[in-house]
Write an enzyme that holds these catalytic residues in place. Structure first.
Site, PDB file in Angstrom:
ATOM      1  N   HIS A  45     -51.133  11.345  20.847  1.00  0.00           N
ATOM      2  CA  HIS A  45     -49.940  11.659  20.327  1.00  0.00           C
ATOM      3  C   HIS A  45     -49.359  10.860  19.208  1.00  0.00           C
ATOM      4  CE1 HIS A  45     -46.540  14.249  19.627  1.00  0.00           C
ATOM      5  NE2 HIS A  45     -45.655  13.217  19.737  1.00  0.00           N
ATOM      6  N   THR A  94     -44.245  21.019   9.862  1.00  0.00           N
ATOM      7  CA  THR A  94     -43.572  21.575  10.963  1.00  0.00           C
ATOM      8  C   THR A  94     -43.953  21.476  12.348  1.00  0.00           C
ATOM      9  OG1 THR A  94     -45.410  23.423  10.461  1.00  0.00           O
ATOM     10  CG2 THR A  94     -43.621  23.324   9.097  1.00  0.00           C
ATOM     11  N   HIS A  99     -51.346  15.423  11.701  1.00  0.00           N
ATOM     12  CA  HIS A  99     -52.555  16.306  11.241  1.00  0.00           C
ATOM     13  C   HIS A  99     -53.025  16.081   9.712  1.00  0.00           C
ATOM     14  CE1 HIS A  99     -48.856  18.862  11.208  1.00  0.00           C
ATOM     15  NE2 HIS A  99     -49.439  19.329  10.426  1.00  0.00           N
TER      16      HIS A  99
HETATM   17  P1  AMP Z   1     -47.630  21.347   8.879  1.00  0.00           P
HETATM   18  O1  AMP Z   1     -46.752  22.433   8.138  1.00  0.00           O
HETATM   19  O2  AMP Z   1     -48.257  20.428   8.020  1.00  0.00           O
HETATM   20  O3  AMP Z   1     -46.946  20.765  10.058  1.00  0.00           O
HETATM   21  O4  AMP Z   1     -48.852  22.155   9.351  1.00  0.00           O
HETATM   22  C1  AMP Z   1     -48.723  22.863  10.759  1.00  0.00           C
HETATM   23  C2  AMP Z   1     -50.047  23.920  10.667  1.00  0.00           C
HETATM   24  O5  AMP Z   1     -50.433  24.414  11.902  1.00  0.00           O
HETATM   25  C3  AMP Z   1     -49.920  25.250   9.959  1.00  0.00           C
HETATM   26  O6  AMP Z   1     -50.512  25.212   8.713  1.00  0.00           O
HETATM   27  C4  AMP Z   1     -49.967  26.254  10.874  1.00  0.00           C
HETATM   28  O7  AMP Z   1     -50.379  27.220  10.503  1.00  0.00           O
HETATM   29  C5  AMP Z   1     -50.633  25.439  11.895  1.00  0.00           C
HETATM   30  N1  AMP Z   1     -50.579  26.161  13.198  1.00  0.00           N
HETATM   31  C6  AMP Z   1     -49.560  26.351  14.043  1.00  0.00           C
HETATM   32  N2  AMP Z   1     -49.812  26.724  15.128  1.00  0.00           N
HETATM   33  C7  AMP Z   1     -51.256  26.828  15.270  1.00  0.00           C
HETATM   34  C8  AMP Z   1     -52.031  27.308  16.168  1.00  0.00           C
HETATM   35  N3  AMP Z   1     -51.313  27.398  17.538  1.00  0.00           N
HETATM   36  N4  AMP Z   1     -53.133  27.205  15.909  1.00  0.00           N
HETATM   37  C9  AMP Z   1     -53.766  26.752  14.798  1.00  0.00           C
HETATM   38  N5  AMP Z   1     -52.953  26.289  13.847  1.00  0.00           N
HETATM   39  C10 AMP Z   1     -51.709  26.400  14.024  1.00  0.00           C
HETATM   40 ZN    ZN Z   2     -48.976  15.691  20.418  1.00  0.00          ZN
END
Ligand code: AMP
Ligand code: ZN
Length: 113
Positions: A45, A94, A99
């Site tokens: 993490h 978000t 990532h």
């Molecule tokens: P960010 O806005 O850069 O934090 O990207 C978060 C990403 O996670 C977004 O593109 C979401 O669509 C994706 N996301 C959120 N929950 C999940 C999930 N359970 N499985 C796969 N992708 C996810």
């Molecule tokens: Zn984590």
């Protein structure tokens, strides 16, 4: 710890896995913004790019080497693709676990919104 991506990496929440090794997990974004939209995360993490430091930065190099393998697997290496990290609220982050988005399979505009 109540972290969505830690739970996904641990297999506690289902995901469409595309790659896994001892340090990294990669899976398809649930709301794809391109024909290929994969998230590559460290298993450890790390909250955001702001928390990358001399001790943990090797994982970033590893993530990019994994990304090159995934791009080849997905058939987007030759045409090209984008790897994006959103950092913090203003950067569009978000989920509070580091990532990298890999986006490909279509022409990508620049600058992003
Ligand atoms: P960010 O806005 O850069 O934090 O990207 C978060 C990403 O996670 C977004 O593109 C979401 O669509 C994706 N996301 C959120 N929950 C999940 C999930 N359970 N499985 C796969 N992708 C996810
Ligand atoms: Zn984590």
């Amino acid at each position: 710890m109540d972290c969505l991506f830690c739970k996904i990496a641990a297999g506690e929440i289902p995901s469409a896995k595309v790659y896994e090794d001892e340090k990294v997990y990669a899976f398809r974004d649930i709301e794809p913004q391109a024909p290929v939209h994969i998230l590559i995360i460290p298993k450890v993490h790390i909250k955001s790019a702001n928390e990358i430091n001399d001790e943990n930065c090797a994982i970033v190099g590893h993530i990019f080497s994994v990304a090159a393998k995934i791009a080849a697997q997905e058939g987007i290496a030759e045409d090209g693709y984008r790897i994006v990290n959103n950092c913090g609220e203003g950067g569009g982050q978000t989920v509070g676990h580091l990532h990298f988005h890999m986006l490909g399979g279509r022409a990508l505009a620049w600058p992003p919104g």
